[in-house]
Motif scaffolding. Structure first.
Motif, PDB file in Angstrom:
ATOM      1  N   GLN A   1      -7.440  -3.293  -6.501  1.00 52.41           N
ATOM      2  CA  GLN A   1      -6.678  -1.752  -5.278  1.00 52.41           C
ATOM      3  C   GLN A   1      -5.336  -1.712  -6.081  1.00 52.41           C
ATOM      4  O   GLN A   1      -5.278  -1.055  -6.600  1.00 52.41           O
TER       5      GLN A   1
ATOM      6  N   VAL B   1      -1.221  -6.996   1.782  1.00 50.18           N
ATOM      7  CA  VAL B   1      -0.863  -6.451   0.708  1.00 50.18           C
ATOM      8  C   VAL B   1      -2.076  -5.940  -0.456  1.00 50.18           C
ATOM      9  O   VAL B   1      -3.798  -6.581  -0.061  1.00 50.18           O
ATOM     10  N   PRO B   2      -2.166  -5.097  -1.366  1.00 48.55           N
ATOM     11  CA  PRO B   2      -3.486  -4.209  -1.973  1.00 48.55           C
ATOM     12  C   PRO B   2      -3.484  -6.001  -2.511  1.00 48.55           C
ATOM     13  O   PRO B   2      -2.935  -6.678  -2.996  1.00 48.55           O
TER      14      PRO B   2
ATOM     15  N   TYR C   1      -4.519  -5.911   6.898  1.00 51.35           N
ATOM     16  CA  TYR C   1      -4.677  -5.786   5.159  1.00 51.35           C
ATOM     17  C   TYR C   1      -3.078  -5.778   4.188  1.00 51.35           C
ATOM     18  O   TYR C   1      -2.582  -5.331   5.006  1.00 51.35           O
TER      19      TYR C   1
ATOM     20  N   TYR D   1     -11.299   3.553   6.446  1.00 55.49           N
ATOM     21  CA  TYR D   1      -9.713   3.804   6.178  1.00 55.49           C
ATOM     22  C   TYR D   1      -9.609   5.131   5.927  1.00 55.49           C
ATOM     23  O   TYR D   1      -9.013   5.405   6.049  1.00 55.49           O
TER      24      TYR D   1
ATOM     25  N   ARG E   1     -14.352 -16.917  -0.039  1.00 58.02           N
ATOM     26  CA  ARG E   1     -13.422 -15.667  -0.336  1.00 58.02           C
ATOM     27  C   ARG E   1     -11.970 -15.405   0.380  1.00 58.02           C
ATOM     28  O   ARG E   1     -11.513 -16.586   1.600  1.00 58.02           O
TER      29      ARG E   1
ATOM     30  N   ASP F   1     -21.441  -8.108   3.259  1.00 55.00           N
ATOM     31  CA  ASP F   1     -19.485  -8.269   3.560  1.00 55.00           C
ATOM     32  C   ASP F   1     -19.495  -9.761   3.975  1.00 55.00           C
ATOM     33  O   ASP F   1     -19.938  -9.113   5.081  1.00 55.00           O
TER      34      ASP F   1
ATOM     35  N   ALA G   1     -12.309  -0.755  -0.682  1.00 49.94           N
ATOM     36  CA  ALA G   1     -10.625   0.212  -0.877  1.00 49.94           C
ATOM     37  C   ALA G   1      -9.818   0.693  -1.841  1.00 49.94           C
ATOM     38  O   ALA G   1      -9.496   1.903  -2.425  1.00 49.94           O
TER      39      ALA G   1
ATOM     40  N   LYS H   1      -6.686  -2.449   9.802  1.00 54.96           N
ATOM     41  CA  LYS H   1      -7.632  -3.800   9.040  1.00 54.96           C
ATOM     42  C   LYS H   1      -6.839  -4.907   8.697  1.00 54.96           C
ATOM     43  O   LYS H   1      -7.773  -6.341   8.728  1.00 54.96           O
TER      44      LYS H   1
ATOM     45  N   THR I   1     -13.779  -8.344  -3.865  1.00 54.36           N
ATOM     46  CA  THR I   1     -12.807  -7.423  -4.712  1.00 54.36           C
ATOM     47  C   THR I   1     -11.638  -6.882  -3.901  1.00 54.36           C
ATOM     48  O   THR I   1     -10.643  -7.227  -4.394  1.00 54.36           O
ATOM     49  N   GLY I   2     -12.193  -6.350  -2.823  1.00 55.92           N
ATOM     50  CA  GLY I   2     -11.226  -5.224  -2.524  1.00 55.92           C
ATOM     51  C   GLY I   2     -11.811  -3.847  -3.208  1.00 55.92           C
ATOM     52  O   GLY I   2     -11.287  -3.127  -2.683  1.00 55.92           O
TER      53      GLY I   2
ATOM     54  N   ASP J   1     -17.576 -12.881   5.443  1.00 46.07           N
ATOM     55  CA  ASP J   1     -16.380 -13.719   4.671  1.00 46.07           C
ATOM     56  C   ASP J   1     -16.408 -14.750   4.742  1.00 46.07           C
ATOM     57  O   ASP J   1     -17.019 -14.602   6.241  1.00 46.07           O
TER      58      ASP J   1
ATOM     59  N   PHE K   1       0.535  -1.569   0.065  1.00 46.60           N
ATOM     60  CA  PHE K   1       0.374   0.386   0.242  1.00 46.60           C
ATOM     61  C   PHE K   1       1.095   1.348   0.310  1.00 46.60           C
ATOM     62  O   PHE K   1       0.783   2.087  -0.655  1.00 46.60           O
TER      63      PHE K   1
ATOM     64  N   GLN L   1     -16.576  -6.897  -8.576  1.00 46.44           N
ATOM     65  CA  GLN L   1     -17.785  -7.290  -7.763  1.00 46.44           C
ATOM     66  C   GLN L   1     -17.312  -7.402  -5.832  1.00 46.44           C
ATOM     67  O   GLN L   1     -15.888  -7.423  -5.851  1.00 46.44           O
ATOM     68  N   THR L   2     -18.281  -7.542  -5.146  1.00 45.42           N
ATOM     69  CA  THR L   2     -17.902  -7.439  -4.429  1.00 45.42           C
ATOM     70  C   THR L   2     -17.488  -8.941  -3.599  1.00 45.42           C
ATOM     71  O   THR L   2     -17.446  -9.989  -4.415  1.00 45.42           O
TER      72      THR L   2
HETATM   73  P1  AMP Z   1     -15.477  -5.640  -1.444  1.00 50.53           P
HETATM   74  O1  AMP Z   1     -14.923  -6.301  -2.355  1.00 50.53           O
HETATM   75  O2  AMP Z   1     -14.871  -3.931  -0.975  1.00 50.53           O
HETATM   76  O3  AMP Z   1     -16.558  -5.707  -0.521  1.00 50.53           O
HETATM   77  O4  AMP Z   1     -13.916  -6.179  -0.499  1.00 50.53           O
HETATM   78  C1  AMP Z   1     -14.100  -7.420   0.487  1.00 50.53           C
HETATM   79  C2  AMP Z   1     -13.699  -7.815   1.522  1.00 50.53           C
HETATM   80  O5  AMP Z   1     -12.584  -7.841   1.674  1.00 50.53           O
HETATM   81  C3  AMP Z   1     -13.726  -6.833   2.795  1.00 50.53           C
HETATM   82  O6  AMP Z   1     -13.943  -7.542   4.075  1.00 50.53           O
HETATM   83  C4  AMP Z   1     -13.159  -6.357   2.852  1.00 50.53           C
HETATM   84  O7  AMP Z   1     -12.667  -5.440   4.440  1.00 50.53           O
HETATM   85  C5  AMP Z   1     -11.256  -6.817   2.485  1.00 50.53           C
HETATM   86  N1  AMP Z   1     -10.660  -6.330   1.681  1.00 50.53           N
HETATM   87  C6  AMP Z   1     -10.621  -5.545   1.270  1.00 50.53           C
HETATM   88  N2  AMP Z   1      -8.914  -5.357   0.911  1.00 50.53           N
HETATM   89  C7  AMP Z   1      -8.162  -6.081   1.239  1.00 50.53           C
HETATM   90  C8  AMP Z   1      -6.877  -6.565   1.365  1.00 50.53           C
HETATM   91  N3  AMP Z   1      -5.656  -5.472   1.138  1.00 50.53           N
HETATM   92  N4  AMP Z   1      -5.897  -7.763   1.674  1.00 50.53           N
HETATM   93  C9  AMP Z   1      -7.606  -8.382   2.502  1.00 50.53           C
HETATM   94  N5  AMP Z   1      -8.824  -8.185   2.919  1.00 50.53           N
HETATM   95  C10 AMP Z   1      -9.046  -6.537   2.219  1.00 50.53           C
END
Ligand code: AMP
Length: 470
Positions: free
Chosen positions: A28, A23-24, A21, A96, A336, A308, A53, A19, A49-50, A310, A3, A46-47
């Motif tokens: 990201q 690595v991106p 994390y 964030y 996931r 969301d 952020a 949080k 994938t992160g 996990d 990051f 899609q949801t």
């Molecule tokens: P999203 O696709 O934005 O709904 O994110 C899905 C999930 O991935 C969420 O629980 C985030 O907190 C988590 N997340 C986002 N970025 C990262 C990352 N770089 N590493 C690990 N988890 C992540």
């Protein structure tokens, strides 16, 4: 790639570290530099994938470099199709941005408008909104967009599916012409491309995952079964396989209600979540599911969109979706971040068309597993049939009611004639009934983590309908 090497400000790096994390994610890595550079962006993601952020971190970075919002003004507008997704994105923005001196708020329908008007009074750097409530607030002079710097359309495909195109057009008309635009969508249909063409200027395109792919960590199979026996089969599987935490998808709101009731009668704690439920009821259902008090959450596609979740161990397609792409979204709720998950579909003879569309989309055949005593009277074809040229999309839900957006608007179950495929009825695998099914609800498996628009501590964010400093 880290990051820090993406050039994000130190307060954001600290928040990301909080949080956990390291690595991106791929989206990201690709999206953050584009957003930081000020370019317009068209992202296929899609949801899961992160993506949140992916746009929130660089936006906060840019906002922190500029002047704070003036009273009633908004600097960044993030539009989402559902209340749940709005709350979820708002939570991410707070998380964030926790070490930055910026203000954000979330507005959506179904809750009182006055606290939202109060929250906007001082001006906000980031506003997360569903389209209908945003227009209501604009109509009441609670928001000014003259200094808007950036517009984000999150899950644009779903916004079109839900019939928000007219609201989006009305919103676009009142935004200043000079601004950055980011558009995120799970799929890129011609309709989305047309929308993007009218909004984005020289956009850079990024893709998180190959379109329509499913995670290799998700085990997928189907149980052929007669329609009328689906509820009993689901109860049986939950009990005999000791599934602790199950997200079940139905096509209709009534179907979701009926199934939750039926499971309840079978002694399995279940709740339904869809657009006809009040915001309070939905939040309670999610919180209960998160806490492991509710074993089964029965959801319609759109209501589940913003969740969301996990490492959810089991996703069940009680009905196959009308739109094959929704199958990919649904099962994206499990498996996931490298965790293993199971996606099980209960398929009856009425659903041959949907089954073929799904199998063609994911480019694999779902293993057929017959369950003892639940064998269907009408067999499903074992070989894929010739599919229609293009999977048909359901009719849009054009809303004729107030502008308050309603999550959970799903296409109604059609009265499709039963057309059982009868080319081959050979079962691929047979699942025997265990000697005795264990009684009562199965325990929650260790390690499953769910966050559903709730804070890390499980509390509901005070910013979901009110304002707050980031
Ligand atoms: P999203 O696709 O934005 O709904 O994110 C899905 C999930 O991935 C969420 O629980 C985030 O907190 C988590 N997340 C986002 N970025 C990262 C990352 N770089 N590493 C690990 N988890 C992540």
């Amino acid at each position: 790639m880290t990051f820090s090497s993406l050039g994000l400000a130190e307060p954001l790096l600290r928040a990301v570290a909080d949080k956990g994390y390291s690595v991106p994610s791929p989206i990201q890595e690709k999206a953050i530099p584009v957003v930081l550079s000020g370019h317009d962006l068209m992202a296929a993601a899609q949801t899961g994938t992160g993506k949140t952020a992916g746009f929130t971190l660089p936006l906060l970075h840019r906002l922190a470099e500029g002047k704070p919002a003036r009273p009633n003004h908004v600097r960044t507008l993030i539009l989402t199709p559902t209340r749940e997704l709005a709350a979820q994105v708002g939570e991410s923005v707070s998380d964030y941005g926790r070490y930055l001196n910026l203000r954000s708020t979330v507005v959506f329908g179904g809750v009182k408008i006055n606290p939202q008007m109060m929250a906007l009074r001082k001006g906000v750097d980031v506003l997360v909104a569903t389209p209908g409530r945003l227009l209501d607030l604009y109509g009441q002079n609670a928001i000014k967009f003259d200094h808007l710097e950036c517009l984000v359309l999150d899950e644009a495909d779903r916004m079109l599916d839900m019939g928000f195109i007219h609201d989006i057009r009305r919103i676009l008309k009142v935004l200043p012409a000079k601004r950055q635009n980011l558009l995120f969508s799970a799929t890129f249909s011609d309709e989305i491309r047309r929308l993007a063409g009218g909004i984005l200027q020289n956009p850079q395109s990024v893709t998180a995952t190959p379109p329509n792919s499913t995670a290799p960590t998700v085990e997928q199979w189907m149980h052929p079964v007669d329609k009328s026996r689906k509820p009993a089969l689901l109860s049986h599987l939950i009990r005999s396989e000791q599934w602790g935490q199950v997200l079940v998808f139905t096509r209709t709101k009534h179907g979701a209600n009926r199934l939750a009731e039926k499971l309840g009668k079978d002694g399995i704690l279940s709740m339904a979540i869809h657009g006809n439920k009040s915001q309070g009821a939905r939040t309670r259902a999610l919180a209960g599911f998160k806490a492991g008090e509710v074993q089964v959450l029965v959801a319609t596609d759109i209501a589940a969109r913003g969740l969301d979740i996990d490492q959810l161990p089991h996703v069940v397609n009680f009905d196959l979706p009308n739109v094959a792409e929704d199958y990919v979204h649904r099962i994206g709720r499990t498996g996931r971040a490298g965790a293993t998950g199971k996606a099980i579909s209960l398929v009856c003879a009425d659903e041959v068309k949907e089954l073929i569309a799904v199998e063609r989309l994911i480019q694999r055949k779902l293993e057929r597993q017959l369950v003892d005593t639940f064998e269907p009277s009408q067999a499903l074809p074992d070989k894929p049939l010739k599919a229609p040229a293009k999977p048909s999309r359901p009719k849009k839900n054009h809303r004729h009611d107030s502008r308050t957006p309603r999550a959970g608007e799903t296409p109604r179950e059609g009265n499709r004639a039963s057309k059982p495929g009868n080319r081959s009825s050979k079962p691929v695998k047979r699942v025997s009934q265990p000697a005795k099914a264990p009684q009562g609800a199965a325990p929650k498996p260790a390690g499953s983590k769910i966050s559903l628009g709730l804070g890390r501590s499980g509390r509901r964010s005070s910013r979901q309908s009110g304002g707050g400093s980031l």
